[in-house]
Design a protein around this motif. Sequence first.
Motif, PDB file in Angstrom:
ATOM      1  N   ALA A 151       0.831  -1.214   0.000  1.00  0.00           N
ATOM      2  CA  ALA A 151       0.000   0.000   0.000  1.00  0.00           C
ATOM      3  C   ALA A 151       0.860   1.258   0.000  1.00  0.00           C
ATOM      4  O   ALA A 151       0.587   2.229  -0.727  1.00  0.00           O
ATOM      5  CB  ALA A 151      -0.931  -0.018   1.217  1.00  0.00           C
TER       6      ALA A 151
ATOM      7  N   VAL B 229      -6.308  -0.546   1.348  1.00  0.00           N
ATOM      8  CA  VAL B 229      -5.271  -0.800   2.357  1.00  0.00           C
ATOM      9  C   VAL B 229      -5.648  -2.008   3.227  1.00  0.00           C
ATOM     10  O   VAL B 229      -4.814  -2.876   3.540  1.00  0.00           O
ATOM     11  CB  VAL B 229      -5.044   0.436   3.231  1.00  0.00           C
TER      12      VAL B 229
ATOM     13  N   LEU C  15      -5.197  -4.469  -4.039  1.00  0.00           N
ATOM     14  CA  LEU C  15      -4.725  -3.152  -3.600  1.00  0.00           C
ATOM     15  C   LEU C  15      -4.662  -2.184  -4.777  1.00  0.00           C
ATOM     16  O   LEU C  15      -5.147  -1.034  -4.696  1.00  0.00           O
ATOM     17  CB  LEU C  15      -3.344  -3.309  -2.936  1.00  0.00           C
TER      18      LEU C  15
END
Length: 786
Positions: free
Chosen positions: A122, A149, A187
């Motif tokens: 992230a 995240v 992500l």
Amino acid sequence: MRFFVCLFTEHDLWLVTLAAAICVLGTWITIRLFLRTKAAEREAKPFWIFLGAVAAGSTVWCTHFVAMLAYRPGVPVSYEPMLTGLSLLVAVVFTSASLAVACGRSRFSAGAGGALFGLGVAAMHYTGMAAFSVDGAIVWDVAYVAVSVLLSLLLGAGAFAAATRAGSPQMREVAGAAVLTASIVALHFTGMAAVGIIPAVPEPGMPTSNDAYGALAVAVAGVGLLVLGTGLASHLLDRQASLRSKARAKQILESSVDGIVIETAGRIVDCNEAFVLLFGQPRDGIVGRSFAELVPNGPATADHLVRARLFTADGQDVPVEVAARDDRDDRTEHGNRYYSVRDLRQRLAQEEKITYLASFDNLTGLPNRSSFLEHLDDLIATCPAGSGIALFAIDLDRFKEVNDVHGHAAGDHVLRVLAERMRVAVGKDAFVARLGGDEFVASALVSDREQALCLASRLERELFVTVVYEHADLTCGASIGISLYPDDAASPAMLMNNADLAMYRAKGSHSEAVCFYEEEMDKRVRERRAMALQLRTALAEEQFFLVFQPQISIHNSEITGYEALLRWRHPERGVVPPLQFIPVAEDTGLILPIGDWVLRAACHEAASWAERHKIAVNMSALQLGNTELPDTIHEILIESGLSPSRLEIEITETSLIHDTERTLHILRRIKALGVSIAMDDFGTGYSSLSTLRAFPFDKIKLDKSFMDDLDKGPQACAMIRAVLALGDSLHIPVLAEGVETQAQLAFLEQEGCSEAQGYLVGRPAESRVPVVAGTAEAAPPLKSAG
């Protein structure tokens, strides 16, 4: 819906596919490096962490920016170089930290490291997005950012956990790579779904998307090569180390003399040549089978050493010793179990042989002393009420003669034959053992003395039967002593001792070969032992003294010498006759120091006389067997100053028959000193003529028994005349012992006898003054020990 709209309408799917391929390849390499790092030794871990961090960070970075190349926002875009490079560094640093945490020993280490890896993904993504600029405004959806995240954290933790806890090694790699790929993809595309772009009016001179794409493509290509290079390098390093390890393990495996078997997941994967030879089947026939199939009762767990049975290919049941050890790591499902298999046949055969030698006699095959004592203890402990135990002590009578005449091979043959005869004769009725030499022993449960005697008679009958050896008939015979439990003894030791006493009585008897123990035997043994102790005290406290009996010339009645005779003045019993203590001294070996004392005392006494009469000293058979006797005599002569010609040593015929050659050699050395040698008690032995021929004696002493029989018939007179004629023909003077009457002396004078000794001449006395017959109380003469 925003996620799918972003993926399928705002991205070039071909480039998305390329990003996915890079991601899958990179995550697979990452998981392999993670597992290799986790299994690495502590010293090598930092290097593997570095390789894993570069590979994993580059994978995440390449996946992100290839996916960014696929993104088509519809407006010109550009990438800030510093932030783009920083995003790669962020990925590598976070990955290093996550691998270090995931390789810890805690059960939560893998999940914590995976979550840290997701956080790093992230961080890299949004650092890279910070380098992304468009001709317009970027609007972020905070909800999508948070979801991206969160997904990265959860899927990252799940990926590392799956890589360490899934089933097979292949499943671990596949599951870990799949979940890690999902973490990166989720992500990225969830994060891209959070992006909203408001276009602006383009200005002249602004860089185009194609320029940005070109620079980014070069960067991604370089990093992609770095990823592939890192993965390939790690694979080659791991493969090389694995091959080296396998080669070393194979070398160790084949160098072992024990059979080694490697089992994985319950199946044999390899074994060494030693096990192949032991099992009797090629390696291909062993690999793939279960070890428990070959050794059913092997060790259930590792670190155990057990004795088991190996069922070989040809159906043999081989005793083996098996040790097991586990070797597990996180790259394998069950790890390896190593079995060390040792063939015990040779060891067990040696143990059986040692046990046999410890319990049985090697020559005859009969049980030995220790085995017999153990059996006797058990027999006494389990003896039924109303029954008794008979113990037979057996000693062969003429075994030494067999050894001396026919050799030890004949003796061994006789022992084997007689042992087998005894074993067969008693059958199951008795337990027969060999104690050593020609001594045997047997034990049996009996109801009375008659049953014990019957068993002894069977043994006696077999022991007196002739044994044939190389055309020679050998007969030993035996003496058997019997003691009964509990009548004669209450303990095994006392029972054996009493049987020995009975055996010695049988040995000393001329008419009985079998004797039972009697309490009187024990009393006599105790008396002899007490006398042996008293003799030691007598020697130390100078209780011995000498008396001297004169010897005269029959021709002129002059004294020619004296015979030294030993006496013992006991402080409580008075003067003890030699016939009582001399046999005890000979049996215990005390005759040697006592005889030395007699010789020394006699020589010192004779050296003090004014007349040069001879002194005669008797020697026992034990003294004549001592090779140091000539040196002792020489030393005493020098010490006393006595001339060797005045010393006369008297020996009996029986002292020569034990070891004739040795004894004659010692006598020749004594005679070489100038000392006279006289044969004492002539006529009572069975080899007189051969003895006279073997050695040049200086005097013959005619035994007293001839004088006692002189008046009983013409045979005694004929015998005396024969001995005197023999002495005359050999030029050896003859001295007659036991002369007590004038008639006896007249007869000797008439027949030409040289010398006489007896009560008529003089009794033994401490002084040299003759005590003639009638002047003192008559008493029989007593011979000395010396």
